[in-house]
Design a protein around this motif. Structure first.
Motif, PDB file in Angstrom:
ATOM      1  N   THR A  40       0.823  -1.084  -0.003  1.00  0.00           N
ATOM      2  CA  THR A  40      -0.265  -0.143  -0.011  1.00  0.00           C
ATOM      3  C   THR A  40       0.845   1.302   0.111  1.00  0.00           C
ATOM      4  N   ARG A  41       1.826   1.276   0.669  1.00  0.00           N
ATOM      5  CA  ARG A  41       2.776   2.626   0.926  1.00  0.00           C
ATOM      6  C   ARG A  41       3.988   2.190   0.185  1.00  0.00           C
ATOM      7  N   THR A  42       4.326   3.249  -0.716  1.00  0.00           N
ATOM      8  CA  THR A  42       5.478   3.179  -1.744  1.00  0.00           C
ATOM      9  C   THR A  42       6.613   3.678  -1.044  1.00  0.00           C
ATOM     10  N   GLU A  43       7.850   3.349  -1.878  1.00  0.00           N
ATOM     11  CA  GLU A  43       9.140   4.126  -1.251  1.00  0.00           C
ATOM     12  C   GLU A  43       9.203   5.450  -1.123  1.00  0.00           C
ATOM     13  N   ASP A  44       8.310   6.169  -1.791  1.00  0.00           N
ATOM     14  CA  ASP A  44       8.383   7.703  -1.771  1.00  0.00           C
ATOM     15  C   ASP A  44       7.386   8.188  -0.666  1.00  0.00           C
ATOM     16  N   GLY A  45       6.541   7.399  -0.211  1.00  0.00           N
ATOM     17  CA  GLY A  45       5.531   7.674   1.193  1.00  0.00           C
ATOM     18  C   GLY A  45       4.216   7.780   0.217  1.00  0.00           C
ATOM     19  N   SER A  46       3.868   7.767  -1.183  1.00  0.00           N
ATOM     20  CA  SER A  46       2.620   7.656  -1.768  1.00  0.00           C
ATOM     21  C   SER A  46       1.842   6.445  -1.388  1.00  0.00           C
ATOM     22  N   LEU A  47       0.650   6.430  -1.527  1.00  0.00           N
ATOM     23  CA  LEU A  47      -0.192   5.114  -1.283  1.00  0.00           C
ATOM     24  C   LEU A  47      -0.975   4.683  -2.444  1.00  0.00           C
ATOM     25  N   GLN A  48      -1.119   3.413  -2.678  1.00  0.00           N
ATOM     26  CA  GLN A  48      -1.666   3.013  -3.862  1.00  0.00           C
ATOM     27  C   GLN A  48      -2.636   1.706  -3.385  1.00  0.00           C
ATOM     28  N   TYR A  49      -3.589   1.769  -3.982  1.00  0.00           N
ATOM     29  CA  TYR A  49      -4.816   0.881  -3.750  1.00  0.00           C
ATOM     30  C   TYR A  49      -5.408   0.203  -4.897  1.00  0.00           C
ATOM     31  N   TRP A  50      -6.027  -1.017  -4.703  1.00  0.00           N
ATOM     32  CA  TRP A  50      -6.690  -1.465  -5.728  1.00  0.00           C
ATOM     33  C   TRP A  50      -8.085  -1.737  -5.086  1.00  0.00           C
ATOM     34  N   VAL A  51      -9.114  -1.042  -5.522  1.00  0.00           N
ATOM     35  CA  VAL A  51     -10.336  -1.131  -4.882  1.00  0.00           C
ATOM     36  C   VAL A  51     -11.329  -1.848  -5.718  1.00  0.00           C
ATOM     37  N   ARG A  52     -12.270  -2.482  -4.806  1.00  0.00           N
ATOM     38  CA  ARG A  52     -13.332  -3.163  -5.709  1.00  0.00           C
ATOM     39  C   ARG A  52     -14.369  -2.872  -4.819  1.00  0.00           C
ATOM     40  N   ALA A  53     -15.365  -2.257  -5.671  1.00  0.00           N
ATOM     41  CA  ALA A  53     -16.810  -1.893  -5.143  1.00  0.00           C
ATOM     42  C   ALA A  53     -17.736  -3.234  -4.725  1.00  0.00           C
ATOM     43  N   GLU A  54     -18.746  -3.127  -3.927  1.00  0.00           N
ATOM     44  CA  GLU A  54     -19.821  -4.295  -3.957  1.00  0.00           C
ATOM     45  C   GLU A  54     -20.286  -4.823  -5.118  1.00  0.00           C
ATOM     46  N   ASP A  55     -20.530  -3.710  -6.227  1.00  0.00           N
ATOM     47  CA  ASP A  55     -21.020  -4.280  -7.487  1.00  0.00           C
ATOM     48  C   ASP A  55     -20.052  -4.835  -8.482  1.00  0.00           C
ATOM     49  N   GLY A  56     -18.598  -5.009  -7.933  1.00  0.00           N
ATOM     50  CA  GLY A  56     -17.700  -5.579  -8.874  1.00  0.00           C
ATOM     51  C   GLY A  56     -16.837  -4.601  -9.550  1.00  0.00           C
ATOM     52  N   SER A  57     -17.299  -3.372  -9.606  1.00  0.00           N
ATOM     53  CA  SER A  57     -16.528  -2.329 -10.362  1.00  0.00           C
ATOM     54  C   SER A  57     -15.279  -1.965  -9.841  1.00  0.00           C
ATOM     55  N   GLU A  58     -14.344  -1.911 -10.274  1.00  0.00           N
ATOM     56  CA  GLU A  58     -12.805  -1.531  -9.695  1.00  0.00           C
ATOM     57  C   GLU A  58     -11.910  -0.541 -10.385  1.00  0.00           C
ATOM     58  N   ALA A  59     -10.783  -0.049  -9.562  1.00  0.00           N
ATOM     59  CA  ALA A  59     -10.029   0.848 -10.005  1.00  0.00           C
ATOM     60  C   ALA A  59      -8.727   0.918  -9.341  1.00  0.00           C
ATOM     61  N   GLU A  60      -7.806   1.044  -9.750  1.00  0.00           N
ATOM     62  CA  GLU A  60      -6.609   1.192  -9.126  1.00  0.00           C
ATOM     63  C   GLU A  60      -6.463   2.639  -8.493  1.00  0.00           C
ATOM     64  N   ILE A  61      -5.993   3.138  -7.430  1.00  0.00           N
ATOM     65  CA  ILE A  61      -6.185   4.395  -6.805  1.00  0.00           C
ATOM     66  C   ILE A  61      -4.570   4.718  -6.330  1.00  0.00           C
ATOM     67  N   PHE A  62      -3.977   5.798  -6.899  1.00  0.00           N
ATOM     68  CA  PHE A  62      -2.734   6.237  -6.461  1.00  0.00           C
ATOM     69  C   PHE A  62      -2.888   7.542  -5.731  1.00  0.00           C
ATOM     70  N   VAL A  63      -2.202   7.761  -4.570  1.00  0.00           N
ATOM     71  CA  VAL A  63      -2.494   8.835  -3.712  1.00  0.00           C
ATOM     72  C   VAL A  63      -1.038   9.532  -3.348  1.00  0.00           C
TER      73      VAL A  63
END
Length: 140
Positions: A40-63
């Protein structure tokens, strides 16, 4: 086709996005994260998630400190409801990269710089409204 809307927060009319509340980001995303928690936490301190909603839709999220990139969101109101919740709880705006348009609720709109305020489109922060604003209404 890769499609990646972004989320930014502005305050008091400043032209530059401000730091995001990472506690809010984690609180919204962790319940939907199906990725490897150790990555979840990368070397530079940013965050990354692979989210899946209840309806099955997904996205990669980078923060990072001042922005959230929603990479390849699947059609479906579920993943867009997660995006809407992030924007609403952060009092932030959603940037449509294909048109350069900002979508936001009234609270975030009040904090935009004057020139952006004129161009921004006010919407309800719901999955259906965000999906319709970014990719159009679902086909019957």
């Amino acid at each position: 086709m890769s499609y990646s809307p972004s989320i930014y927060k502005f305050v008091e009319g400043s032209d530059a996005p401000v730091a995001l509340d990472m506690e809010v980001v984690r609180a919204v995303l962790i319940p939907y994260d199906v990725g490897d928690p150790d990555r979840t936490r990368t070397e530079d301190g940013s965050l990354q998630y692979w989210v899946r909603a209840e309806d099955g839709s997904e996205a990669e999220i980078f923060v990072d400190q001042t922005g959230i990139l929603v990479e390849r969101p699947h059609s479906g109101p579920g993943v867009f409801a997660i995006v809407a919740e992030l924007a609403a709880r952060l009092t932030a705006v959603i940037l449509d990269p294909s048109r350069g348009t900002f979508f936001c609720g009234p609270e975030a709109h009040a904090h935009l710089p004057a020139d952006m305020r004129k161009e921004a489109v006010l919407i309800d922060m719901t999955g259906e409204a965000v999906e319709a604003a970014l990719i159009g209404p679902p086909l019957p």
